[in-house]
Design a protein around this motif. Structure first.
Motif, PDB file in Angstrom:
ATOM      1  N   MET A  51       0.845  -1.187   0.000  1.00 24.40           N
ATOM      2  CA  MET A  51       0.000   0.000   0.000  1.00 24.40           C
ATOM      3  C   MET A  51       0.883   1.239   0.000  1.00 24.40           C
ATOM      4  O   MET A  51       1.810   1.357   0.789  1.00 24.40           O
ATOM      5  CB  MET A  51      -0.890  -0.009   1.234  1.00 24.40           C
ATOM      6  N   ALA A  52       0.600   2.155  -0.902  1.00 30.30           N
ATOM      7  CA  ALA A  52       1.381   3.386  -0.993  1.00 30.30           C
ATOM      8  C   ALA A  52       1.088   4.277   0.209  1.00 30.30           C
ATOM      9  O   ALA A  52      -0.031   4.329   0.708  1.00 30.30           O
ATOM     10  CB  ALA A  52       1.058   4.118  -2.286  1.00 30.30           C
ATOM     11  N   GLY A  53       2.112   4.982   0.647  1.00 32.04           N
ATOM     12  CA  GLY A  53       1.973   5.845   1.797  1.00 32.04           C
ATOM     13  C   GLY A  53       1.533   7.251   1.439  1.00 32.04           C
ATOM     14  O   GLY A  53       1.192   7.558   0.294  1.00 32.04           O
ATOM     15  N   ARG A  76      14.240   7.004  -2.277  1.00 31.64           N
ATOM     16  CA  ARG A  76      13.234   5.944  -2.157  1.00 31.64           C
ATOM     17  C   ARG A  76      13.918   4.586  -1.946  1.00 31.64           C
ATOM     18  O   ARG A  76      13.503   3.792  -1.108  1.00 31.64           O
ATOM     19  CB  ARG A  76      12.350   5.913  -3.395  1.00 31.64           C
ATOM     20  N   VAL A  77      14.985   4.333  -2.696  1.00 33.50           N
ATOM     21  CA  VAL A  77      15.738   3.085  -2.534  1.00 33.50           C
ATOM     22  C   VAL A  77      16.359   3.029  -1.134  1.00 33.50           C
ATOM     23  O   VAL A  77      16.265   2.017  -0.435  1.00 33.50           O
ATOM     24  CB  VAL A  77      16.817   2.937  -3.629  1.00 33.50           C
ATOM     25  N   ALA A  78      16.986   4.132  -0.731  1.00 35.24           N
ATOM     26  CA  ALA A  78      17.641   4.183   0.585  1.00 35.24           C
ATOM     27  C   ALA A  78      16.644   3.960   1.725  1.00 35.24           C
ATOM     28  O   ALA A  78      16.999   3.401   2.763  1.00 35.24           O
ATOM     29  CB  ALA A  78      18.354   5.527   0.758  1.00 35.24           C
ATOM     30  N   ALA A  79      15.400   4.389   1.513  1.00 36.99           N
ATOM     31  CA  ALA A  79      14.364   4.269   2.539  1.00 36.99           C
ATOM     32  C   ALA A  79      13.593   2.951   2.419  1.00 36.99           C
ATOM     33  O   ALA A  79      12.522   2.802   3.014  1.00 36.99           O
ATOM     34  CB  ALA A  79      13.402   5.454   2.433  1.00 36.99           C
ATOM     35  N   GLY A  80      14.128   2.016   1.652  1.00 37.30           N
ATOM     36  CA  GLY A  80      13.485   0.715   1.518  1.00 37.30           C
ATOM     37  C   GLY A  80      12.182   0.764   0.744  1.00 37.30           C
ATOM     38  O   GLY A  80      11.296  -0.061   0.965  1.00 37.30           O
ATOM     39  N   GLY A  81      12.064   1.757  -0.140  1.00 33.84           N
ATOM     40  CA  GLY A  81      10.868   1.868  -0.973  1.00 33.84           C
ATOM     41  C   GLY A  81       9.744   2.671  -0.358  1.00 33.84           C
ATOM     42  O   GLY A  81       8.685   2.831  -0.968  1.00 33.84           O
ATOM     43  N   ASP A  82       9.928   3.194   0.850  1.00 34.80           N
ATOM     44  CA  ASP A  82       8.861   3.904   1.559  1.00 34.80           C
ATOM     45  C   ASP A  82       9.308   5.315   1.932  1.00 34.80           C
ATOM     46  O   ASP A  82       9.986   5.517   2.942  1.00 34.80           O
ATOM     47  CB  ASP A  82       8.465   3.129   2.816  1.00 34.80           C
ATOM     48  N   LEU A  83       8.910   6.295   1.125  1.00 32.03           N
ATOM     49  CA  LEU A  83       9.302   7.685   1.395  1.00 32.03           C
ATOM     50  C   LEU A  83       8.621   8.269   2.630  1.00 32.03           C
ATOM     51  O   LEU A  83       9.001   9.335   3.099  1.00 32.03           O
ATOM     52  CB  LEU A  83       9.038   8.561   0.170  1.00 32.03           C
ATOM     53  N   VAL A 115       6.814  17.686  -1.985  1.00 34.76           N
ATOM     54  CA  VAL A 115       6.721  16.249  -1.701  1.00 34.76           C
ATOM     55  C   VAL A 115       6.622  15.972  -0.206  1.00 34.76           C
ATOM     56  O   VAL A 115       5.816  15.140   0.228  1.00 34.76           O
ATOM     57  CB  VAL A 115       7.926  15.504  -2.321  1.00 34.76           C
ATOM     58  N   PHE A 116       7.428  16.663   0.599  1.00 31.71           N
ATOM     59  CA  PHE A 116       7.506  16.339   2.027  1.00 31.71           C
ATOM     60  C   PHE A 116       6.859  17.365   2.946  1.00 31.71           C
ATOM     61  O   PHE A 116       6.898  17.202   4.165  1.00 31.71           O
ATOM     62  CB  PHE A 116       8.970  16.152   2.444  1.00 31.71           C
TER      63      PHE A 116
END
Length: 155
Positions: free
Chosen positions: A1-3, A80-87, A123-124
């Motif tokens: 599920m996308a955050g 996104r990669v560094a965060a394990g796919g979850d921004l 984005v944030f």
């Protein structure tokens, strides 16, 4: 599920490029504890370099901002990669450093790098507020107009 952050990205019509592979002996990011140091990203889309030339000669401020935004999109792809796919794991954008390949008389480097800063805020939200440096340089790799690096805190 996308955050929440991914939903915000989709809602704004933002598309992220495929994370690039390093062009030499370095890595795209280093995570130490909660800090993620992201390697400087060039103004390119999926490996195609864009905005080749100097700001102040070949490009104006608006095109420079677009180039900086493109660099920030690449940073987000690696983050996104560094965060394990979850921004949603991003706690804070701490620092952004922008380098503008510009003519000696060009003085609006900070306006160019706003293209990256504004994307991180979009984005944030408040977690996208950061410290920043904007520097004019006489050249960048492959002759691109802008390079941006960043430091984030993630959980």
């Amino acid at each position: 599920m996308a955050g929440v952050v991914e939903a915000r990205i989709r809602h704004q019509g933002i598309e992220l490029p495929t994370p690039s592979t390093p062009g030499a002996d370095y890595v795209p990011f280093v995570r130490t504890g909660d800090l993620v140091f992201l390697t400087g990203q060039l103004s390119q889309w999926n490996g195609e370099r864009r905005f080749i030339g100097k700001v102040g000669r070949d490009f104006g401020v608006d095109e420079g901002r677009q180039a900086a935004r493109l660099c920030a999109l690449n940073l987000l792809a690696h983050l996104r990669v560094a965060a394990g796919g979850d921004l949603d794991g991003v706690v804070q954008c701490v620092r952004v450093a922008g380098f503008v390949n510009a003519t000696p008389e060009f003085v609006d480097h900070s306006k160019v790098i706003n293209g990256a800063s504004e994307l991180f805020l979009a984005v944030f939200a408040e977690r996208g507020r950061h410290t920043r440096v904007s520097v004019g340089v006489s050249g960048l790799p492959y002759g691109v107009a802008v390079e941006v690096e960043a430091l984030f805190v993630i959980r």
